[in-house]
Design an enzyme around this catalytic site. Structure first.
Site, PDB file in Angstrom:
ATOM      1  N   ASP A   1       0.817  -1.213   0.000  1.00 54.12           N
ATOM      2  CA  ASP A   1       0.000   0.000   0.000  1.00 54.12           C
ATOM      3  C   ASP A   1       0.853   1.266   0.000  1.00 54.12           C
ATOM      4  O   ASP A   1       2.073   1.206   0.181  1.00 54.12           O
ATOM      5  CB  ASP A   1      -0.959  -0.005   1.211  1.00 54.12           C
ATOM      6  CG  ASP A   1      -0.266  -0.376   2.520  1.00 54.12           C
ATOM      7  OD1 ASP A   1       0.977  -0.352   2.565  1.00 54.12           O
ATOM      8  OD2 ASP A   1      -0.965  -0.677   3.497  1.00 54.12           O
TER       9      ASP A   1
ATOM     10  N   ASN B   1      -7.530  -2.217  14.043  1.00 51.73           N
ATOM     11  CA  ASN B   1      -8.921  -2.513  13.658  1.00 51.73           C
ATOM     12  C   ASN B   1      -9.012  -3.743  12.755  1.00 51.73           C
ATOM     13  O   ASN B   1     -10.038  -3.986  12.137  1.00 51.73           O
ATOM     14  CB  ASN B   1      -9.554  -1.294  12.969  1.00 51.73           C
ATOM     15  CG  ASN B   1      -8.861  -0.953  11.645  1.00 51.73           C
ATOM     16  OD1 ASN B   1      -7.854  -1.566  11.298  1.00 51.73           O
ATOM     17  ND2 ASN B   1      -9.398   0.016  10.925  1.00 51.73           N
TER      18      ASN B   1
ATOM     19  N   HIS C   1      -7.207  -4.279  10.014  1.00 56.60           N
ATOM     20  CA  HIS C   1      -6.922  -4.108   8.581  1.00 56.60           C
ATOM     21  C   HIS C   1      -5.627  -4.812   8.209  1.00 56.60           C
ATOM     22  O   HIS C   1      -4.726  -4.971   9.028  1.00 56.60           O
ATOM     23  CB  HIS C   1      -6.955  -2.636   8.149  1.00 56.60           C
ATOM     24  CG  HIS C   1      -5.803  -1.779   8.569  1.00 56.60           C
ATOM     25  ND1 HIS C   1      -5.927  -0.426   8.803  1.00 56.60           N
ATOM     26  CD2 HIS C   1      -4.484  -2.052   8.781  1.00 56.60           C
ATOM     27  CE1 HIS C   1      -4.750   0.081   9.118  1.00 56.60           C
ATOM     28  NE2 HIS C   1      -3.860  -0.873   9.125  1.00 56.60           N
TER      29      HIS C   1
ATOM     30  N   GLU D   1      -9.544  -1.862   4.885  1.00 50.99           N
ATOM     31  CA  GLU D   1     -10.227  -1.472   6.115  1.00 50.99           C
ATOM     32  C   GLU D   1     -11.494  -2.315   6.314  1.00 50.99           C
ATOM     33  O   GLU D   1     -12.017  -2.873   5.351  1.00 50.99           O
ATOM     34  CB  GLU D   1     -10.627   0.012   6.031  1.00 50.99           C
ATOM     35  CG  GLU D   1      -9.464   0.978   5.877  1.00 50.99           C
ATOM     36  CD  GLU D   1      -8.697   1.206   7.184  1.00 50.99           C
ATOM     37  OE1 GLU D   1      -8.692   0.329   8.071  1.00 50.99           O
ATOM     38  OE2 GLU D   1      -8.087   2.285   7.310  1.00 50.99           O
TER      39      GLU D   1
HETATM   40  C1  GLP Z   1      -0.402   0.506   8.410  1.00 48.96           C
HETATM   41  C2  GLP Z   1      -0.126  -0.334   7.185  1.00 48.96           C
HETATM   42  C3  GLP Z   1      -0.355  -1.779   7.437  1.00 48.96           C
HETATM   43  C4  GLP Z   1       0.274  -2.183   8.745  1.00 48.96           C
HETATM   44  C5  GLP Z   1      -0.352  -1.438   9.862  1.00 48.96           C
HETATM   45  C6  GLP Z   1       0.206  -1.765  11.229  1.00 48.96           C
HETATM   46  O1  GLP Z   1      -1.701   0.921   8.510  1.00 48.96           O
HETATM   47  N1  GLP Z   1      -0.880   0.077   6.064  1.00 48.96           N
HETATM   48  O2  GLP Z   1       0.151  -2.532   6.347  1.00 48.96           O
HETATM   49  O3  GLP Z   1       0.133  -3.551   8.932  1.00 48.96           O
HETATM   50  O4  GLP Z   1      -0.107  -0.062   9.636  1.00 48.96           O
HETATM   51  O5  GLP Z   1       1.256  -0.912  11.514  1.00 48.96           O
HETATM   52  P1  GLP Z   1       2.232  -1.021  12.751  1.00 48.96           P
HETATM   53  O6  GLP Z   1       3.141  -2.132  12.426  1.00 48.96           O
HETATM   54  O7  GLP Z   1       2.920   0.306  12.765  1.00 48.96           O
HETATM   55  O8  GLP Z   1       1.398  -1.264  13.936  1.00 48.96           O
END
Ligand code: GLP
Length: 251
Positions: free
Chosen positions: A67, A136, A138, A143
């Site tokens: 992403d 959440n 995702h 989402e």
């Molecule tokens: C972002 C990314 C996700 C990731 C998530 C968790 O939203 N788009 O791909 O898994 O954050 O992030 P973190 O590892 O900082 O908790």
């Protein structure tokens, strides 16, 4: 789902990097699906170290990032483009033409998304998809939603995501409200999935992913339908799972 309880962040990172290295050493032109966020930073660090020791070669590897924020320049420190070069691509021998990030800005976004999916198919799909998990539930930026979004698409980020991820920006207003994310199709078609979860903020999402109802309202729960998912979770992230539902890592 094969759930491994790890001893802490450093072990999680080492094991994750070991899984990627093993794949690349057995298939030099492996196709990797890559994640960002704070969780995989240690894995990238370890992969860079492994590369510097001469124990892995990324020259033939092809990567597809999950992403990217919509409307951010590559130079913006909050962009996933910036993140990937800073933590990984700048330090290994990956060929720039083998790097794919859905950093679409102008023009026909739908067409660009279709092309992204087409490219993944052309190279034969993803061998190993690395994932984090949002609080959440995702994955990528898929989402919670009423519908399954199969293809790469432009998404309006959930309030919760903006709340949590704005820490990566100078101010919450600077954080884009939209992103482009790989859809659940290419993720679910990946031959192997490696999901990393660290910290107590992920405990509920991890529980719902593993034990909850399979629903697009909890995107990570769809992974229950995949036949080869490895989850590496530290004790905090796994705290709501029943003892016995996971292996304890041997280090
Ligand atoms: C972002 C990314 C996700 C990731 C998530 C968790 O939203 N788009 O791909 O898994 O954050 O992030 P973190 O590892 O900082 O908790």
């Amino acid at each position: 789902m094969d759930i491994h309880l790890v001893d802490g962040y450093s072990e999680l990172s080492d094991i994750a990097a070991g899984i990627v290295t093993e794949l690349v050493n057995s298939k030099n032109n492996a196709v990797l699906g890559l994640a960002t966020g704070s969780t995989p930073v240690g894995m990238y660090r370890k992969l860079v170290e492994t590369y510097q020791q001469g124990s892995v070669d990324f020259s033939q590897v092809i990567t597809f990032n999950l992403d990217e924020y919509y409307g951010l320049s590559r130079e913006h420190p909050g962009s996933y483009y910036y993140y990937m070069y800073r933590h990984f691509f700048d330090h290994v021998n990956i060929s720039p033409e083998n790097i794919n990030i859905p950093e679409f800005r102008d023009g026909d976004i739908t067409a660009a998304c279709r092309q992204y999916d087409g490219k993944i198919e052309t190279v034969g799909g993803i061998d190993l998809q690395v994932l984090g998990i949002g609080v959440n539930g995702h994955i990528g930026f898929n989402e919670p939603d009423r519908f399954l979004k199969v293809h790469t698409h432009l998404v309006t980020l959930a309030k919760k995501t903006i709340e949590v991820n704005s820490r990566f920006f100078a101010s919450p207003e600077e954080m884009p409200g939209q992103a482009v994310t790989m859809g659940l199709g290419p993720i679910m078609h990946a031959r192997k999935i490696l999901l990393l979860a660290s910290g107590s903020s992920k405990a509920k999402a991890v529980f719902d992913m593993v034990n909850g109802k399979i629903s697009t309202k909890m995107p990570a729960s769809l992974l229950q339908l995949h036949r080869d998912v490895t989850i590496l979770a530290d004790r905090e992230a796994a705290s709501m799972l029943e003892e016995g539902s996971f292996h304890i890592s041997q280090g």
